[in-house]
Design an enzyme around this catalytic site. Sequence first.
Site, PDB file in Angstrom:
ATOM      1  N   ASP A  10       0.853  -1.064   0.031  1.00  0.00           N
ATOM      2  CA  ASP A  10       0.093  -0.144   0.087  1.00  0.00           C
ATOM      3  C   ASP A  10       0.916   1.227   0.019  1.00  0.00           C
ATOM      4  O   ASP A  10       2.106   1.127   0.197  1.00  0.00           O
ATOM      5  CB  ASP A  10      -0.886  -0.117   1.225  1.00  0.00           C
ATOM      6  CG  ASP A  10      -1.809   1.288   1.272  1.00  0.00           C
ATOM      7  OD1 ASP A  10      -2.377   1.326   0.609  1.00  0.00           O
ATOM      8  OD2 ASP A  10      -1.732   1.670   2.543  1.00  0.00           O
ATOM      9  N   LEU A  11       0.302   2.444  -0.311  1.00  0.00           N
ATOM     10  CA  LEU A  11       1.200   3.580  -0.462  1.00  0.00           C
ATOM     11  C   LEU A  11       1.074   4.440   1.034  1.00  0.00           C
ATOM     12  O   LEU A  11       2.227   4.491   1.533  1.00  0.00           O
ATOM     13  CB  LEU A  11       1.070   4.464  -1.441  1.00  0.00           C
ATOM     14  CG  LEU A  11       1.661   5.797  -1.619  1.00  0.00           C
ATOM     15  CD1 LEU A  11       3.376   5.324  -2.020  1.00  0.00           C
ATOM     16  CD2 LEU A  11       1.023   6.386  -2.974  1.00  0.00           C
ATOM     17  N   ASP A  12      -0.093   5.160   1.037  1.00  0.00           N
ATOM     18  CA  ASP A  12      -0.205   6.014   2.096  1.00  0.00           C
ATOM     19  C   ASP A  12      -0.079   5.070   3.454  1.00  0.00           C
ATOM     20  O   ASP A  12      -1.202   4.325   3.522  1.00  0.00           O
ATOM     21  CB  ASP A  12      -1.627   6.960   1.983  1.00  0.00           C
ATOM     22  CG  ASP A  12      -1.799   7.658   3.184  1.00  0.00           C
ATOM     23  OD1 ASP A  12      -1.020   8.106   3.805  1.00  0.00           O
ATOM     24  OD2 ASP A  12      -3.104   7.964   3.518  1.00  0.00           O
ATOM     25  N   THR A  18       1.368  10.405   3.677  1.00  0.00           N
ATOM     26  CA  THR A  18       0.588  11.383   2.852  1.00  0.00           C
ATOM     27  C   THR A  18      -0.909  11.661   3.684  1.00  0.00           C
ATOM     28  O   THR A  18      -1.317  12.715   3.435  1.00  0.00           O
ATOM     29  CB  THR A  18       0.367  11.118   1.342  1.00  0.00           C
ATOM     30  OG1 THR A  18      -0.062   9.745   1.423  1.00  0.00           O
ATOM     31  CG2 THR A  18       1.318  11.434   0.717  1.00  0.00           C
ATOM     32  N   LYS A  46      -8.590   6.843   5.886  1.00  0.00           N
ATOM     33  CA  LYS A  46      -7.504   6.238   5.457  1.00  0.00           C
ATOM     34  C   LYS A  46      -7.770   4.956   4.642  1.00  0.00           C
ATOM     35  O   LYS A  46      -8.578   4.106   4.980  1.00  0.00           O
ATOM     36  CB  LYS A  46      -6.431   5.668   6.823  1.00  0.00           C
ATOM     37  CG  LYS A  46      -6.016   7.075   7.283  1.00  0.00           C
ATOM     38  CD  LYS A  46      -4.927   6.617   8.237  1.00  0.00           C
ATOM     39  CE  LYS A  46      -4.260   7.865   8.723  1.00  0.00           C
ATOM     40  NZ  LYS A  46      -3.384   7.685  10.200  1.00  0.00           N
ATOM     41  N   SER A 115      -2.423   0.935  -4.458  1.00  0.00           N
ATOM     42  CA  SER A 115      -2.956   1.843  -3.760  1.00  0.00           C
ATOM     43  C   SER A 115      -4.209   2.253  -3.756  1.00  0.00           C
ATOM     44  O   SER A 115      -4.715   2.247  -5.486  1.00  0.00           O
ATOM     45  CB  SER A 115      -1.937   2.944  -3.867  1.00  0.00           C
ATOM     46  OG  SER A 115      -2.425   4.212  -3.288  1.00  0.00           O
ATOM     47  N   ALA A 116      -5.170   2.939  -3.193  1.00  0.00           N
ATOM     48  CA  ALA A 116      -6.352   3.549  -3.489  1.00  0.00           C
ATOM     49  C   ALA A 116      -6.182   4.969  -4.109  1.00  0.00           C
ATOM     50  O   ALA A 116      -7.042   5.644  -4.730  1.00  0.00           O
ATOM     51  CB  ALA A 116      -7.222   3.625  -2.266  1.00  0.00           C
ATOM     52  N   LYS A 146     -11.208  -0.980  -1.915  1.00  0.00           N
ATOM     53  CA  LYS A 146     -10.856  -1.968  -0.727  1.00  0.00           C
ATOM     54  C   LYS A 146     -12.043  -1.727   0.398  1.00  0.00           C
ATOM     55  O   LYS A 146     -12.501  -0.646   0.392  1.00  0.00           O
ATOM     56  CB  LYS A 146      -9.511  -1.469  -0.009  1.00  0.00           C
ATOM     57  CG  LYS A 146      -8.312  -1.547  -0.970  1.00  0.00           C
ATOM     58  CD  LYS A 146      -7.286  -0.764  -0.207  1.00  0.00           C
ATOM     59  CE  LYS A 146      -5.871  -0.579  -1.114  1.00  0.00           C
ATOM     60  NZ  LYS A 146      -4.873  -0.015  -0.519  1.00  0.00           N
ATOM     61  N   GLU A 170      -0.052  -3.390   4.644  1.00  0.00           N
ATOM     62  CA  GLU A 170      -1.257  -2.444   4.572  1.00  0.00           C
ATOM     63  C   GLU A 170      -1.576  -1.786   5.938  1.00  0.00           C
ATOM     64  O   GLU A 170      -1.298  -2.271   6.866  1.00  0.00           O
ATOM     65  CB  GLU A 170      -2.473  -3.177   4.241  1.00  0.00           C
ATOM     66  CG  GLU A 170      -3.468  -2.955   3.004  1.00  0.00           C
ATOM     67  CD  GLU A 170      -3.903  -1.608   2.721  1.00  0.00           C
ATOM     68  OE1 GLU A 170      -3.871  -0.795   3.676  1.00  0.00           O
ATOM     69  OE2 GLU A 170      -3.919  -1.271   1.618  1.00  0.00           O
ATOM     70  N   ASP A 171      -1.930  -0.484   5.891  1.00  0.00           N
ATOM     71  CA  ASP A 171      -1.952   0.388   7.168  1.00  0.00           C
ATOM     72  C   ASP A 171      -3.494   0.298   7.597  1.00  0.00           C
ATOM     73  O   ASP A 171      -3.882   0.700   8.722  1.00  0.00           O
ATOM     74  CB  ASP A 171      -1.357   1.503   7.349  1.00  0.00           C
ATOM     75  CG  ASP A 171      -2.114   2.514   6.307  1.00  0.00           C
ATOM     76  OD1 ASP A 171      -2.453   2.000   5.073  1.00  0.00           O
ATOM     77  OD2 ASP A 171      -2.506   3.441   6.850  1.00  0.00           O
TER      78      ASP A 171
HETATM   79  P1  B16 Z   1      -6.379  10.302  -3.771  1.00  0.00           P
HETATM   80  P2  B16 Z   1      -3.605   4.275  -0.011  1.00  0.00           P
HETATM   81  C1  B16 Z   1      -5.316   6.314  -0.070  1.00  0.00           C
HETATM   82  O1  B16 Z   1      -4.023   5.906  -0.300  1.00  0.00           O
HETATM   83  C2  B16 Z   1      -5.362   7.096   1.115  1.00  0.00           C
HETATM   84  O2  B16 Z   1      -5.098   6.381   2.339  1.00  0.00           O
HETATM   85  C3  B16 Z   1      -6.463   7.860   1.530  1.00  0.00           C
HETATM   86  O3  B16 Z   1      -6.856   8.657   2.453  1.00  0.00           O
HETATM   87  C4  B16 Z   1      -6.891   8.512  -0.044  1.00  0.00           C
HETATM   88  O4  B16 Z   1      -8.377   9.129   0.138  1.00  0.00           O
HETATM   89  C5  B16 Z   1      -6.790   7.468  -0.928  1.00  0.00           C
HETATM   90  O5  B16 Z   1      -5.631   7.168  -1.103  1.00  0.00           O
HETATM   91  C6  B16 Z   1      -7.426   8.372  -2.484  1.00  0.00           C
HETATM   92  O6  B16 Z   1      -6.018   9.026  -2.592  1.00  0.00           O
HETATM   93  O7  B16 Z   1      -7.097  11.537  -3.371  1.00  0.00           O
HETATM   94  O8  B16 Z   1      -4.711  10.744  -3.930  1.00  0.00           O
HETATM   95  O9  B16 Z   1      -6.903   9.508  -5.105  1.00  0.00           O
HETATM   96  O10 B16 Z   1      -3.671   4.135   1.585  1.00  0.00           O
HETATM   97  O11 B16 Z   1      -4.493   3.399  -0.387  1.00  0.00           O
HETATM   98  O12 B16 Z   1      -2.076   4.274  -0.761  1.00  0.00           O
HETATM   99 MG    MG Z   2      -2.816   3.201   3.459  1.00  0.00          MG
END
Ligand code: B16
Ligand code: MG
Length: 218
Positions: A10-12, A18, A46, A115-116, A146, A170-171
Amino acid sequence: MKKEIAFIFDLDGVIVDTAKYHFLAWKNVADTLGFEFTEKHNELLKGVSRVKSLEILLDIGKVTLSEEKKQQLLIEKNKEYLGYVYKMTSEEILPGVTQILNFLDTNNIKFALGSASKNAPLILEKVGLINRFTALVDGNDVSKAKPDPEVFLIGAKKLNMNPENCVVVEDAIAGVQAANAAKMLSIGIGDAKVLGEADYVFKDMVEITSGFLKNLIN
Ligand code: B16
Ligand code: MG
């Protein structure tokens, strides 16, 4: 004998933090609409998609808006968020991450991003990690968020691996559930009380030692 496995990160909350920038940008939206948005509220966003995040935020403020206004807020929020992202450097890679990626490279273990975030490629570019991943799956590639396993199943496909041979880091609880639904080994990063459904939970990426990784591959 070494097992052939691959990792999907996962990224964030795993590679970079972020969430603090998402918080600042969402807080601005809440300020504009006239209600309080706290760091505790931010936890609910998140791992959640941008559109779903706005729905949760509006629920918190008990605000109903037209589709047009929602679209406008989504654009404004992302614009502010990107302002922070453009300033990111490799210093924002979370402690422990580089060591793990180096270990995987040394042992010829492929890894992908799952990542989302629709901004994931830009973030990886800013922190200088974009060329290290064999494959990237982000918010632009998936139709089901997810805890649906789609993001990780696409990742396994791009890595040319069976899902059972993939390890997800994943967090967010929704991400752990997605990994479990994909029949992958799940590693949760954060609070064990929140991420109890994961096969393993570590407080942070530093806690994932090379000894643990060696055990996984042998
Ligand atoms: P964006 P992840 C997610 O990243 C974030 O945790 C979540 O807070 C955010 O809304 C989502 O990405 C979408 O991000 O606005 O940049 O498309 O944890 O899946 O890496
Ligand atoms: Mg995350």
